[in-house]
Design a protein around this motif. Sequence first.
Motif, mmCIF file in Angstrom:
data_model
loop_
_atom_site.group_PDB
_atom_site.id
_atom_site.type_symbol
_atom_site.label_atom_id
_atom_site.label_comp_id
_atom_site.label_asym_id
_atom_site.label_seq_id
_atom_site.Cartn_x
_atom_site.Cartn_y
_atom_site.Cartn_z
ATOM 1 N N ALA A 52 38.346 24.599 40.581
ATOM 2 C CA ALA A 52 39.324 25.579 41.054
ATOM 3 C C ALA A 52 39.658 26.592 39.963
ATOM 4 C CB ALA A 52 40.595 24.870 41.505
ATOM 5 N N SER A 53 39.820 27.833 40.386
ATOM 6 C CA SER A 53 40.169 28.908 39.454
ATOM 7 C C SER A 53 41.685 29.050 39.374
ATOM 8 C CB SER A 53 39.560 30.228 39.938
ATOM 9 O OG SER A 53 40.216 30.659 41.127
ATOM 10 N N THR A 54 42.133 29.852 38.431
ATOM 11 C CA THR A 54 43.563 30.119 38.342
ATOM 12 C C THR A 54 44.052 30.757 39.629
ATOM 13 O OG1 THR A 54 43.038 32.188 37.206
ATOM 14 C CG2 THR A 54 43.673 30.324 35.824
ATOM 15 N N LEU A 55 43.232 31.602 40.254
ATOM 16 C CA LEU A 55 43.604 32.236 41.514
ATOM 17 C C LEU A 55 43.832 31.176 42.604
ATOM 18 C CD1 LEU A 55 44.079 34.757 43.188
ATOM 19 C CD2 LEU A 55 41.608 34.876 43.579
ATOM 20 N N ASP A 56 42.968 30.156 42.663
ATOM 21 C CA ASP A 56 43.150 29.077 43.638
ATOM 22 C C ASP A 56 44.493 28.382 43.439
ATOM 23 O OD1 ASP A 56 40.566 29.357 44.861
ATOM 24 O OD2 ASP A 56 39.705 28.323 43.139
ATOM 25 N N HIS A 57 44.862 28.131 42.183
ATOM 26 C CA HIS A 57 46.126 27.447 41.890
ATOM 27 C C HIS A 57 47.322 28.325 42.229
ATOM 28 C CE1 HIS A 57 44.858 23.678 39.923
ATOM 29 N NE2 HIS A 57 43.750 24.352 39.730
ATOM 30 N N ILE A 58 47.235 29.616 41.983
ATOM 31 C CA ILE A 58 48.333 30.526 42.321
ATOM 32 C C ILE A 58 48.553 30.566 43.822
ATOM 33 C CG2 ILE A 58 49.053 32.958 42.345
ATOM 34 C CD1 ILE A 58 47.655 33.183 39.564
ATOM 35 N N VAL A 59 47.475 30.697 44.585
ATOM 36 C CA VAL A 59 47.583 30.739 46.042
ATOM 37 C C VAL A 59 48.198 29.441 46.564
ATOM 38 C CG1 VAL A 59 46.260 30.794 48.196
ATOM 39 C CG2 VAL A 59 45.737 32.420 46.360
ATOM 40 N N ALA A 60 47.747 28.296 46.040
ATOM 41 C CA ALA A 60 48.290 27.009 46.488
ATOM 42 C C ALA A 60 49.765 26.879 46.128
ATOM 43 C CB ALA A 60 47.493 25.867 45.865
ATOM 44 N N ALA A 61 50.154 27.360 44.953
ATOM 45 C CA ALA A 61 51.558 27.260 44.531
ATOM 46 C C ALA A 61 52.467 28.105 45.432
ATOM 47 C CB ALA A 61 51.697 27.702 43.072
ATOM 48 N N VAL A 62 52.021 29.287 45.790
ATOM 49 C CA VAL A 62 52.817 30.166 46.646
ATOM 50 C C VAL A 62 52.909 29.594 48.061
ATOM 51 C CG1 VAL A 62 52.905 32.455 47.704
ATOM 52 C CG2 VAL A 62 52.355 32.225 45.290
ATOM 53 N N ALA A 63 51.814 29.004 48.517
ATOM 54 C CA ALA A 63 51.785 28.450 49.892
ATOM 55 C C ALA A 63 52.607 27.170 49.997
ATOM 56 C CB ALA A 63 50.346 28.174 50.296
ATOM 57 N N GLY A 64 52.761 26.443 48.889
ATOM 58 C CA GLY A 64 53.399 25.127 48.950
ATOM 59 C C GLY A 64 54.867 25.196 48.777
#
Length: 64
Positions: A52-64
């Motif tokens: 996972a990229s940093t972008l994947d983690h940012i998207v997951a954090a915002v969605a969660g």
Amino acid sequence: MPDDFEYISRARIEYEGGDRHAYLGEVPEPVVYGVQGALRQYYGAKEGPPIASTLDHIVAAVAG
């Protein structure tokens, strides 16, 4: 929140074989950031398992 609160985030990044290992706060195990899918092609990253990229983690954090 009735009381004042201050939080300082402490992080350390180490680079290992093209991936980034982020040590976050008091958590002993690093979060590993790499690339996958179209990002791997775009950046010309080495072959290997998708990470996972940093972008994947940012998207997951915002969605969660």
